[in-house]
Motif scaffolding. Structure first.
Motif, PDB file in Angstrom:
ATOM      1  N   MET A  40       0.831  -1.202   0.000  1.00  0.00           N
ATOM      2  CA  MET A  40       0.000   0.000   0.000  1.00  0.00           C
ATOM      3  C   MET A  40       0.867   1.254   0.000  1.00  0.00           C
ATOM      4  O   MET A  40       0.599   2.215  -0.728  1.00  0.00           O
ATOM      5  N   GLU A  41       1.918   1.245   0.801  1.00  0.00           N
ATOM      6  CA  GLU A  41       2.807   2.408   0.857  1.00  0.00           C
ATOM      7  C   GLU A  41       3.468   2.657  -0.493  1.00  0.00           C
ATOM      8  O   GLU A  41       3.557   3.794  -0.956  1.00  0.00           O
ATOM      9  N   LEU A  42       3.929   1.588  -1.143  1.00  0.00           N
ATOM     10  CA  LEU A  42       4.555   1.734  -2.453  1.00  0.00           C
ATOM     11  C   LEU A  42       3.572   2.272  -3.479  1.00  0.00           C
ATOM     12  O   LEU A  42       3.921   3.125  -4.312  1.00  0.00           O
ATOM     13  N   ALA A  43       2.339   1.781  -3.436  1.00  0.00           N
ATOM     14  CA  ALA A  43       1.322   2.256  -4.376  1.00  0.00           C
ATOM     15  C   ALA A  43       1.045   3.738  -4.184  1.00  0.00           C
ATOM     16  O   ALA A  43       0.865   4.481  -5.150  1.00  0.00           O
ATOM     17  N   PHE A  44       1.036   4.182  -2.931  1.00  0.00           N
ATOM     18  CA  PHE A  44       0.725   5.580  -2.640  1.00  0.00           C
ATOM     19  C   PHE A  44       1.882   6.518  -2.979  1.00  0.00           C
ATOM     20  O   PHE A  44       1.662   7.712  -3.160  1.00  0.00           O
ATOM     21  N   ASN A  45       3.109   5.995  -3.033  1.00  0.00           N
ATOM     22  CA  ASN A  45       4.248   6.886  -3.224  1.00  0.00           C
ATOM     23  C   ASN A  45       4.914   6.755  -4.580  1.00  0.00           C
ATOM     24  O   ASN A  45       5.847   7.510  -4.881  1.00  0.00           O
ATOM     25  N   ALA A  46       4.462   5.823  -5.416  1.00  0.00           N
ATOM     26  CA  ALA A  46       5.129   5.591  -6.699  1.00  0.00           C
ATOM     27  C   ALA A  46       5.113   6.838  -7.581  1.00  0.00           C
ATOM     28  O   ALA A  46       6.135   7.204  -8.171  1.00  0.00           O
ATOM     29  N   THR A  47       3.964   7.511  -7.680  1.00  0.00           N
ATOM     30  CA  THR A  47       3.888   8.683  -8.557  1.00  0.00           C
ATOM     31  C   THR A  47       4.738   9.826  -8.011  1.00  0.00           C
ATOM     32  O   THR A  47       5.393  10.540  -8.780  1.00  0.00           O
ATOM     33  N   PHE A  48       4.748  10.000  -6.709  1.00  0.00           N
ATOM     34  CA  PHE A  48       5.574  11.049  -6.096  1.00  0.00           C
ATOM     35  C   PHE A  48       7.056  10.790  -6.362  1.00  0.00           C
ATOM     36  O   PHE A  48       7.808  11.701  -6.741  1.00  0.00           O
ATOM     37  N   LEU A  49       7.499   9.543  -6.189  1.00  0.00           N
ATOM     38  CA  LEU A  49       8.894   9.215  -6.415  1.00  0.00           C
ATOM     39  C   LEU A  49       9.284   9.430  -7.868  1.00  0.00           C
ATOM     40  O   LEU A  49      10.380   9.931  -8.157  1.00  0.00           O
ATOM     41  N   ARG A  50       8.390   9.073  -8.799  1.00  0.00           N
ATOM     42  CA  ARG A  50       8.684   9.304 -10.220  1.00  0.00           C
ATOM     43  C   ARG A  50       8.788  10.797 -10.513  1.00  0.00           C
ATOM     44  O   ARG A  50       9.665  11.232 -11.266  1.00  0.00           O
ATOM     45  N   GLU A  51       7.877  11.574  -9.936  1.00  0.00           N
ATOM     46  CA  GLU A  51       7.898  13.011 -10.174  1.00  0.00           C
ATOM     47  C   GLU A  51       9.186  13.626  -9.645  1.00  0.00           C
ATOM     48  O   GLU A  51       9.824  14.450 -10.322  1.00  0.00           O
ATOM     49  N   MET A  52       9.604  13.235  -8.453  1.00  0.00           N
ATOM     50  CA  MET A  52      10.811  13.813  -7.877  1.00  0.00           C
ATOM     51  C   MET A  52      12.061  13.347  -8.627  1.00  0.00           C
ATOM     52  O   MET A  52      13.026  14.108  -8.769  1.00  0.00           O
ATOM     53  N   ARG A  53      12.050  12.123  -9.119  1.00  0.00           N
ATOM     54  CA  ARG A  53      13.179  11.665  -9.927  1.00  0.00           C
ATOM     55  C   ARG A  53      13.271  12.470 -11.213  1.00  0.00           C
ATOM     56  O   ARG A  53      14.370  12.807 -11.666  1.00  0.00           O
ATOM     57  N   MET A  54      12.126  12.802 -11.796  1.00  0.00           N
ATOM     58  CA  MET A  54      12.125  13.613 -13.008  1.00  0.00           C
ATOM     59  C   MET A  54      12.678  15.009 -12.719  1.00  0.00           C
ATOM     60  O   MET A  54      13.478  15.549 -13.498  1.00  0.00           O
ATOM     61  N   PHE A  55      12.257  15.609 -11.593  1.00  0.00           N
ATOM     62  CA  PHE A  55      12.806  16.914 -11.216  1.00  0.00           C
ATOM     63  C   PHE A  55      14.322  16.831 -11.064  1.00  0.00           C
ATOM     64  O   PHE A  55      15.060  17.708 -11.533  1.00  0.00           O
ATOM     65  N   ALA A  56      14.806  15.782 -10.403  1.00  0.00           N
ATOM     66  CA  ALA A  56      16.243  15.634 -10.194  1.00  0.00           C
ATOM     67  C   ALA A  56      16.971  15.515 -11.523  1.00  0.00           C
ATOM     68  O   ALA A  56      18.023  16.142 -11.744  1.00  0.00           O
ATOM     69  N   HIS A  57      16.424  14.712 -12.436  1.00  0.00           N
ATOM     70  CA  HIS A  57      17.053  14.515 -13.744  1.00  0.00           C
ATOM     71  C   HIS A  57      17.081  15.810 -14.549  1.00  0.00           C
ATOM     72  O   HIS A  57      18.124  16.184 -15.110  1.00  0.00           O
ATOM     73  N   LEU A  58      15.964  16.512 -14.593  1.00  0.00           N
ATOM     74  CA  LEU A  58      15.894  17.741 -15.376  1.00  0.00           C
ATOM     75  C   LEU A  58      16.786  18.831 -14.788  1.00  0.00           C
ATOM     76  O   LEU A  58      17.392  19.625 -15.521  1.00  0.00           O
ATOM     77  N   ARG A  59      16.870  18.902 -13.458  1.00  0.00           N
ATOM     78  CA  ARG A  59      17.745  19.898 -12.836  1.00  0.00           C
ATOM     79  C   ARG A  59      19.214  19.610 -13.146  1.00  0.00           C
ATOM     80  O   ARG A  59      19.994  20.530 -13.409  1.00  0.00           O
ATOM     81  N   GLU A  60      19.597  18.340 -13.129  1.00  0.00           N
ATOM     82  CA  GLU A  60      20.970  17.985 -13.464  1.00  0.00           C
ATOM     83  C   GLU A  60      21.273  18.347 -14.918  1.00  0.00           C
ATOM     84  O   GLU A  60      22.361  18.858 -15.227  1.00  0.00           O
ATOM     85  N   ARG A  61      20.331  18.086 -15.803  1.00  0.00           N
ATOM     86  CA  ARG A  61      20.541  18.420 -17.216  1.00  0.00           C
ATOM     87  C   ARG A  61      20.660  19.924 -17.401  1.00  0.00           C
ATOM     88  O   ARG A  61      21.520  20.410 -18.151  1.00  0.00           O
ATOM     89  N   ALA A  62      19.786  20.675 -16.701  1.00  0.00           N
ATOM     90  CA  ALA A  62      19.845  22.132 -16.812  1.00  0.00           C
ATOM     91  C   ALA A  62      21.171  22.668 -16.281  1.00  0.00           C
ATOM     92  O   ALA A  62      21.746  23.600 -16.850  1.00  0.00           O
ATOM     93  N   ALA A  63      21.669  22.077 -15.184  1.00  0.00           N
ATOM     94  CA  ALA A  63      22.926  22.548 -14.602  1.00  0.00           C
ATOM     95  C   ALA A  63      24.112  22.295 -15.523  1.00  0.00           C
ATOM     96  O   ALA A  63      25.098  23.048 -15.500  1.00  0.00           O
ATOM     97  N   ARG A  64      24.015  21.234 -16.336  1.00  0.00           N
ATOM     98  CA  ARG A  64      25.122  20.923 -17.259  1.00  0.00           C
ATOM     99  C   ARG A  64      25.122  21.811 -18.492  1.00  0.00           C
ATOM    100  O   ARG A  64      26.134  21.898 -19.197  1.00  0.00           O
ATOM    101  N   SER A  65      23.996  22.466 -18.769  1.00  0.00           N
ATOM    102  CA  SER A  65      23.898  23.304 -19.966  1.00  0.00           C
ATOM    103  C   SER A  65      24.581  24.651 -19.723  1.00  0.00           C
ATOM    104  O   SER A  65      24.487  25.215 -18.631  1.00  0.00           O
ATOM    105  N   ALA A  66      25.252  25.152 -20.738  1.00  0.00           N
ATOM    106  CA  ALA A  66      25.820  26.495 -20.654  1.00  0.00           C
ATOM    107  C   ALA A  66      24.683  27.496 -20.479  1.00  0.00           C
ATOM    108  O   ALA A  66      23.607  27.351 -21.072  1.00  0.00           O
ATOM    109  N   TRP A  67      24.908  28.526 -19.659  1.00  0.00           N
ATOM    110  CA  TRP A  67      23.824  29.430 -19.312  1.00  0.00           C
ATOM    111  C   TRP A  67      23.200  30.102 -20.523  1.00  0.00           C
ATOM    112  O   TRP A  67      21.996  30.358 -20.553  1.00  0.00           O
ATOM    113  N   TRP A  68      24.014  30.367 -21.571  1.00  0.00           N
ATOM    114  CA  TRP A  68      23.449  31.054 -22.742  1.00  0.00           C
ATOM    115  C   TRP A  68      22.601  30.135 -23.627  1.00  0.00           C
ATOM    116  O   TRP A  68      21.917  30.593 -24.518  1.00  0.00           O
ATOM    117  N   ARG A  69      22.675  28.812 -23.353  1.00  0.00           N
ATOM    118  CA  ARG A  69      21.872  27.869 -24.123  1.00  0.00           C
ATOM    119  C   ARG A  69      20.584  27.466 -23.402  1.00  0.00           C
ATOM    120  O   ARG A  69      19.778  26.727 -23.945  1.00  0.00           O
TER     121      ARG A  69
END
Length: 342
Positions: free
Chosen positions: A240-269
């Motif tokens: 039950m706990e896994l079912a309730f938190n799966a979408t939250f964990l996916r969302e936060m993993r996506m935020f982490a991935h996108l933030r890392e990608r943004a940090a690697r990009s040159a600011w002018w790009r």
């Protein structure tokens, strides 16, 4: 005497659900409100998190920080007082709650009877508490914070976010509707169950629809358990706990991935989204070391002694976070999302 006209920095709050464990979030909010060095822009909540979010907004609207502290305490006190019998007692070590036999029996019946059979008149003390303690008409028009209350459409599985102008007792009850305990809440002809199935809580509206760039996650589900469940009861609880938190964990993993990608990009790009991601700051308040030791059944322990214990724990963690990380607000994240959610 010089007058400081500068407003306190603003943050957004993401409040998880977890039944009675939501009293921990009450304690965190109480510490933040008492401290007074932060203001709130948006608040997203699911289930107990939605209850805390709405009571926070109601109290701020009625009486500022002190009003919010009073509203939250009155809500949790009313929940404890609404039980027709003692639902739980402390365990011998005082660190957990054991449900009373009558409450255990009622939970067992939910495996064999539908909510319509167990509760044909659809009685729900939370409806009475919300209706008496929240001025929904005024809140819809004058909420002091942006509110996002999550519920799950029963027939599509899709997330439905109710914002402040849509709030009613039913929309808040929908966010906390466990299908084994309560019949679905019908809104605009559509049935809804607990928001935990689709977002616990939804973080994206805080990022897309709020001005504050700091998002604080107040988490009730342990980030990591220390043991693998072995008994049938523990296995079902973990499922039950896994079912309730799966979408939250996916969302936060996506935020982490996108933030890392943004940090690697040159600011002018960087495009607008990358700039916003790079400028977002995340913070976490949680108490895994305690929460993972609590039994799953304690989420149903509507007991004021238990609430007060979790409240004190929440205040302790909220105050500790303020001492360690208040200076980070508006400047940097105080948690590494990649390390936490990858």
């Amino acid at each position: 005497m010089a007058i400081n006209w500068r407003q306190p920095p603003a943050i957004n709050l993401a409040l998880q659900g977890g039944g009675a464990h939501g009293a921990f979030t009450w304690g965190v909010l109480d510490a933040l409100l008492e401290d007074g060095r932060l203001r709130f822009d948006g608040v997203s909540g699911t289930s107990a998190g939605a209850m805390n979010a709405v009571m926070l907004a109601q109290g701020l609207m009625a009486g500022g920080s002190d009003g919010a502290r009073t509203a939250l305490r009155e809500f949790w006190s009313a929940v404890a007082a609404s039980m027709p019998f003692e639902v739980a007692t402390p365990t011998a070590d005082g660190k957990d709650m054991r449900l009373a036999p009558a409450m255990q029996l009622m939970l067992q019946w939910t495996h064999y009877f539908s909510p319509e059979q167990l509760n044909p008149f659809d009685l729900n003390p939370l409806r009475t508490i919300l209706s008496s303690q929240v001025d929904f008409e005024r809140l819809r028009a004058h909420s002091p914070v942006k509110l996002f209350v999550a519920a799950t459409n029963v027939n599509t599985g899709k997330l439905r976010l109710f914002r402040a102008p849509e709030l009613t007792p039913d929309t808040v009850l929908a966010s906390a509707c466990l299908p084994t305990m309560h019949r679905s809440v019908v809104i605009d002809g559509e049935p809804y169950w607990d928001g935990g199935y689709s977002a616990n809580p939804a973080v994206f509206p805080l990022f897309h629809e709020c001005s504050a760039r700091d998002i604080m996650l107040v988490m009730l589900a342990p980030i990591k358990h220390s043991a693998t469940p072995q008994s049938a009861v523990d296995i079902k609880s973990r499922m039950m706990e896994l079912a309730f938190n799966a979408t939250f964990l996916r969302e936060m993993r996506m935020f982490a991935h996108l933030r890392e990608r943004a940090a690697r990009s040159a600011w002018w790009r960087r495009g607008e989204l990358d700039r916003r991601l790079a400028g977002a700051h995340f913070h976490v308040i949680e108490a895994s070391e305690v929460m993972r030791e609590l039994s799953a059944e304690s989420k149903a322990a509507a007991n004021m002694r238990f609430f007060e214990m979790l409240f004190a724990l929440g205040r302790e963690h909220g105050s500790a976070w303020l001492s360690a990380h208040h200076a980070d607000v508006g400047r940097r994240s105080s948690v590494d999302l990649g390390a936490l959610f990858y």
